[in-house]
Design a protein around this motif. Structure first.
Motif, PDB file in Angstrom:
ATOM      1  N   PRO A 196      -7.191 -10.299 -11.523  1.00 24.84           N
ATOM      2  CA  PRO A 196      -6.470 -11.122 -12.508  1.00 24.84           C
ATOM      3  C   PRO A 196      -5.001 -10.736 -12.617  1.00 24.84           C
ATOM      4  O   PRO A 196      -4.534 -10.241 -13.647  1.00 24.84           O
ATOM      5  CB  PRO A 196      -7.229 -10.821 -13.803  1.00 24.84           C
ATOM      6  N   VAL A 197      -4.253 -10.979 -11.543  1.00 20.58           N
ATOM      7  CA  VAL A 197      -2.844 -10.573 -11.520  1.00 20.58           C
ATOM      8  C   VAL A 197      -1.905 -11.743 -11.229  1.00 20.58           C
ATOM      9  O   VAL A 197      -0.690 -11.571 -11.217  1.00 20.58           O
ATOM     10  CB  VAL A 197      -2.609  -9.460 -10.476  1.00 20.58           C
ATOM     11  N   LEU A 198      -2.450 -12.947 -11.007  1.00 23.46           N
ATOM     12  CA  LEU A 198      -1.591 -14.068 -10.612  1.00 23.46           C
ATOM     13  C   LEU A 198      -0.855 -14.661 -11.811  1.00 23.46           C
ATOM     14  O   LEU A 198      -1.437 -14.873 -12.881  1.00 23.46           O
ATOM     15  CB  LEU A 198      -2.409 -15.158  -9.926  1.00 23.46           C
ATOM     16  N   ARG A 244      -0.058  -5.483 -10.242  1.00 23.84           N
ATOM     17  CA  ARG A 244      -0.324  -5.901 -11.616  1.00 23.84           C
ATOM     18  C   ARG A 244       0.184  -7.308 -11.906  1.00 23.84           C
ATOM     19  O   ARG A 244      -0.264  -7.946 -12.855  1.00 23.84           O
ATOM     20  CB  ARG A 244       0.325  -4.921 -12.603  1.00 23.84           C
ATOM     21  N   ALA A 245       1.145  -7.789 -11.123  1.00 20.70           N
ATOM     22  CA  ALA A 245       1.693  -9.125 -11.342  1.00 20.70           C
ATOM     23  C   ALA A 245       2.140  -9.699 -10.007  1.00 20.70           C
ATOM     24  O   ALA A 245       3.123  -9.241  -9.424  1.00 20.70           O
ATOM     25  CB  ALA A 245       2.855  -9.080 -12.320  1.00 20.70           C
ATOM     26  N   LEU A 246       1.404 -10.705  -9.519  1.00 22.83           N
ATOM     27  CA  LEU A 246       1.766 -11.418  -8.309  1.00 22.83           C
ATOM     28  C   LEU A 246       2.207 -12.813  -8.752  1.00 22.83           C
ATOM     29  O   LEU A 246       1.383 -13.664  -9.073  1.00 22.83           O
ATOM     30  CB  LEU A 246       0.578 -11.474  -7.356  1.00 22.83           C
ATOM     31  N   THR A 247       3.518 -13.007  -8.799  1.00 27.02           N
ATOM     32  CA  THR A 247       4.086 -14.267  -9.291  1.00 27.02           C
ATOM     33  C   THR A 247       4.321 -15.208  -8.118  1.00 27.02           C
ATOM     34  O   THR A 247       4.825 -14.801  -7.072  1.00 27.02           O
ATOM     35  CB  THR A 247       5.412 -14.003 -10.018  1.00 27.02           C
ATOM     36  N   TYR A 248       3.935 -16.476  -8.297  1.00 29.23           N
ATOM     37  CA  TYR A 248       4.160 -17.471  -7.256  1.00 29.23           C
ATOM     38  C   TYR A 248       4.737 -18.729  -7.894  1.00 29.23           C
ATOM     39  O   TYR A 248       4.606 -18.973  -9.093  1.00 29.23           O
ATOM     40  CB  TYR A 248       2.846 -17.796  -6.517  1.00 29.23           C
ATOM     41  N   GLU A 266       0.831  -1.214   0.000  1.00 36.09           N
ATOM     42  CA  GLU A 266       0.000   0.000   0.000  1.00 36.09           C
ATOM     43  C   GLU A 266       0.864   1.262   0.000  1.00 36.09           C
ATOM     44  O   GLU A 266       0.623   2.190  -0.775  1.00 36.09           O
ATOM     45  CB  GLU A 266      -0.920  -0.009   1.220  1.00 36.09           C
ATOM     46  N   ARG A 267       1.865   1.295   0.860  1.00 37.83           N
ATOM     47  CA  ARG A 267       2.689   2.504   1.015  1.00 37.83           C
ATOM     48  C   ARG A 267       3.496   2.815  -0.235  1.00 37.83           C
ATOM     49  O   ARG A 267       3.592   3.968  -0.662  1.00 37.83           O
ATOM     50  CB  ARG A 267       3.623   2.317   2.214  1.00 37.83           C
ATOM     51  N   GLU A 268       4.097   1.787  -0.832  1.00 43.31           N
ATOM     52  CA  GLU A 268       5.011   1.988  -1.960  1.00 43.31           C
ATOM     53  C   GLU A 268       4.344   1.791  -3.313  1.00 43.31           C
ATOM     54  O   GLU A 268       5.018   1.880  -4.339  1.00 43.31           O
ATOM     55  CB  GLU A 268       6.213   1.037  -1.835  1.00 43.31           C
ATOM     56  N   ARG A 269       3.045   1.522  -3.306  1.00 43.51           N
ATOM     57  CA  ARG A 269       2.302   1.289  -4.550  1.00 43.51           C
ATOM     58  C   ARG A 269       3.001   0.204  -5.382  1.00 43.51           C
ATOM     59  O   ARG A 269       3.352   0.403  -6.554  1.00 43.51           O
ATOM     60  CB  ARG A 269       2.135   2.584  -5.359  1.00 43.51           C
ATOM     61  N   ILE A 270       3.176  -0.951  -4.762  1.00 45.53           N
ATOM     62  CA  ILE A 270       3.880  -2.064  -5.387  1.00 45.53           C
ATOM     63  C   ILE A 270       3.069  -2.606  -6.562  1.00 45.53           C
ATOM     64  O   ILE A 270       1.857  -2.830  -6.455  1.00 45.53           O
ATOM     65  CB  ILE A 270       4.144  -3.181  -4.354  1.00 45.53           C
ATOM     66  N   SER A 271       3.768  -2.853  -7.678  1.00 48.18           N
ATOM     67  CA  SER A 271       3.106  -3.410  -8.860  1.00 48.18           C
ATOM     68  C   SER A 271       3.424  -4.887  -9.068  1.00 48.18           C
ATOM     69  O   SER A 271       2.618  -5.617  -9.643  1.00 48.18           O
ATOM     70  CB  SER A 271       3.513  -2.627 -10.112  1.00 48.18           C
ATOM     71  N   HIS A 272       4.602  -5.340  -8.614  1.00 50.07           N
ATOM     72  CA  HIS A 272       5.043  -6.710  -8.862  1.00 50.07           C
ATOM     73  C   HIS A 272       5.658  -7.289  -7.582  1.00 50.07           C
ATOM     74  O   HIS A 272       6.333  -6.577  -6.836  1.00 50.07           O
ATOM     75  CB  HIS A 272       6.110  -6.757  -9.964  1.00 50.07           C
ATOM     76  N   MET A 273       5.461  -8.594  -7.374  1.00 48.50           N
ATOM     77  CA  MET A 273       6.199  -9.294  -6.323  1.00 48.50           C
ATOM     78  C   MET A 273       6.146 -10.795  -6.564  1.00 48.50           C
ATOM     79  O   MET A 273       5.322 -11.286  -7.349  1.00 48.50           O
ATOM     80  CB  MET A 273       5.694  -8.947  -4.922  1.00 48.50           C
ATOM     81  N   PHE A 274       7.050 -11.516  -5.884  1.00 50.66           N
ATOM     82  CA  PHE A 274       7.147 -12.971  -5.984  1.00 50.66           C
ATOM     83  C   PHE A 274       6.969 -13.584  -4.610  1.00 50.66           C
ATOM     84  O   PHE A 274       7.566 -13.123  -3.629  1.00 50.66           O
ATOM     85  CB  PHE A 274       8.503 -13.398  -6.553  1.00 50.66           C
ATOM     86  N   LEU A 275       6.175 -14.658  -4.528  1.00 45.50           N
ATOM     87  CA  LEU A 275       5.935 -15.364  -3.273  1.00 45.50           C
ATOM     88  C   LEU A 275       5.881 -16.864  -3.520  1.00 45.50           C
ATOM     89  O   LEU A 275       5.401 -17.308  -4.565  1.00 45.50           O
ATOM     90  CB  LEU A 275       4.604 -14.939  -2.644  1.00 45.50           C
TER      91      LEU A 275
END
Length: 515
Positions: free
Chosen positions: A299-301, A276-280, A244-253
């Motif tokens: 629809p970001v997974l 926009r892209a949550l990669t797992y 929320e704070r950094e307006r994250i668009s992408h991350m990996f988990l």
């Protein structure tokens, strides 16, 4: 040379060029620090000069034992600029394993952050090293690479890497208990990583180790003009706050971390609309939990299936994450561009859609081989194909489904546990006659390490003592999540421990009321 008469430009030089285009933009964020592209680029060149002044040269191995710091990224690029092979250690392994890895890849330089100062000093006593450098606060016998770099020029330094030089060395386990080092060249690395050229500004959150997939995504982000926000580790509340704070668009988990995010009490009051892209990826995932994630995040997974040996293999794209089609959520998606996938049966026969066999891969990203282990390399690289050790099938539309593993590897948060290595430790106890280690899926389909142990006659060793032994020898990552004592191990017709039966027993013991 690049084969065309021009100078070969490594991925490090390409990233540094991208940083130079807009030196004032925000490149890295870590706690209260905000590092501009120009500052990062200057630090890389300064560090490269400092390393060179200490005797670091092209072709040598530089090992990192450092967390998610701006200096970690800079040191990795500085070593790459000099044409060194970079080996980034998982911090959760024991000192014995770290020492084995350092010896294996003939490390001359160990770079550690201050949080790992004691482990670095211990390793320097165990392994012959040319130099140990700290990423800040070096004193006495420890040189401070940050201080050394401050006295050097930030002017651009000519890259020394060649396409055939080893760029990265990643470690995986082996049946002998000795780690296998997976080598990738600078030439290969130039084509690795997601292409975000057409994307709007990327703001990547790194909340898993830079030694794994997050490091690759950080490279791609900086190459394409984005910003990397670094957290020291995964903690669901901190991740949600950062999104929320950094307006994250992408991350990996990893999937279990995704589930923790969804289960956190702050999830419903956190603005995640920037994603926009949550990669797992990294282990099996639950279709039901994935469907819930789609409903929560939209629809970001993106599911990623790959291996250190193979690089990226396949992706399940957002349009395939359809809660109304759970059969797709059970797959690993379709082969990535430039990757060929074949399902191979006994004798090397390529199997038809729907038939189960070993997943084999052919692509430019496949490793060069295991470090100084040609026989082992030949076992997995045959006839131009990498044999992954995973069992699965392709359907008529090209979707890959993974059903089992040939390799006895358990994927856990922070790395991989290799069953033979853990069995060797347990069996070394004088009151242990035999053991079998296996992965047992929990309710979220995350594998947990389980050990079945047969004591010697009259032996009374307990669970706590064996856990302590494992922590000492292999580190906390290898400590079994559950342990059972049995009179004997059930055997298959071939005389091997029947891990399928043991797994069923362990699951029943964990969920006695399950049908």
């Amino acid at each position: 040379m690049d084969g065309t008469g021009g100078h070969f430009r490594s991925h490090v030089e390409e990233i540094l060029d991208a940083l130079a285009k807009d030196p004032g933009r925000e490149a890295l964020v870590h706690h209260d620090r905000r590092v501009s592209a120009g500052e990062l680029r200057g630090l890389v060149h300064r560090m490269a000069r400092a390393l060179r002044s200490r005797g670091v040269r092209r072709g040598q191995t530089v090992t990192l034992l450092s967390g998610n710091l701006p200096e970690t990224i800079a040191a990795r690029y500085a070593a790459g600029l000099l044409g060194c092979a970079v080996n980034h250690l998982y911090a959760g392994l024991s000192a014995d394993v770290h020492a084995d890895i350092l010896r294996d890849v003939e490390t001359g330089t160990l770079i550690a952050d201050p949080a790992h100062r004691e482990r670095a000093a211990d390793l320097a006593r165990r392994v012959r090293l040319d130099r140990v450098l700290l990423l800040g606060a070096g004193t006495g016998t420890e040189a401070d690479l940050v201080t050394l770099a401050a006295g050097e020029s930030a002017e651009a330094l000519h890259g020394e890497a060649r396409p055939q030089d080893i760029c990265t060395i990643r470690h995986t386990g082996g049946t002998t208990g000795h780690p296998k080092a997976i080598c990738t060249t600078f030439g290969q690395w130039a084509t690795i990583g997601p292409d975000w050229t057409e994307e709007a500004e990327v703001r990547l959150l790194v909340c898993t180790t830079l030694a794994h997939a997050a490091g690759l995504m950080a490279d791609a982000t900086l190459h394409h003009g984005g910003t990397v926000v670094l957290l020291d580790e995964f903690e669901a509340g901190a991740v949600l706050a950062a999104v929320e704070r950094e307006r994250i668009s992408h991350m990996f988990l990893l999937p279990p971390l995704l589930y923790q995010l969804m289960d956190h009490p702050a999830i419903d009051r956190t603005d995640t609309s920037s994603l926009r892209a949550l990669t797992y990826g990294g282990c099996a995932s639950s279709p039901a939990r994935l469907a819930a994630a789609v409903r929560r995040f939209g629809p970001v997974l993106h599911q990623f299936y790959g291996q250190n040996e193979a690089g990226g293999i396949s992706m399940l794209l957002p349009e395939d994450h359809d809660p109304a089609r759970p059969e797709l959520l059970r797959t690993a998606g379709k082969a990535m561009e430039g990757v060929e996938v074949a399902i191979v049966g006994p004798g090397g026969r390529h199997l038809a859609p729907g038939e189960h066999g070993e997943i084999c891969v052919r692509s430019p990203h496949v490793m060069e081989g295991y470090w100084k282990q040609p026989e082992l390399t030949a076992e997995v690289l045959r006839d131009g194909w990498l044999h992954t050790g995973d069992i699965g099938f392709l359907d008529a539309d090209g979707y890959i489904t993974i059903v089992d593993r040939l390799k006895d590897m358990i994927v856990v948060v922070g790395g991989h546990v290799y069953t033979v290595e853990l069995e060797d430790v347990l069996n070394s106890h004088p009151q242990v006659l035999q053991s079998a280690v296996l992965g047992v899926p929990d309710a979220n389909l995350m594998e947990r390490v389980h050990a079945a142990v047969v004591r010697t006659p009259g032996g009374d060793v307990g669970e706590a003592e064996l856990r302590a032994l494992v922590r000492e020898r292999k580190g906390a990552m290898y400590e079994p999540a559950s342990l059972s004592f049995v009179d004997e191990l059930p055997l298959t017709d071939a005389g091997k421990p029947d891990k399928k039966l043991l797994r069923a027993r362990a699951r029943a013991a964990a969920r006695p009321d399950a049908p």
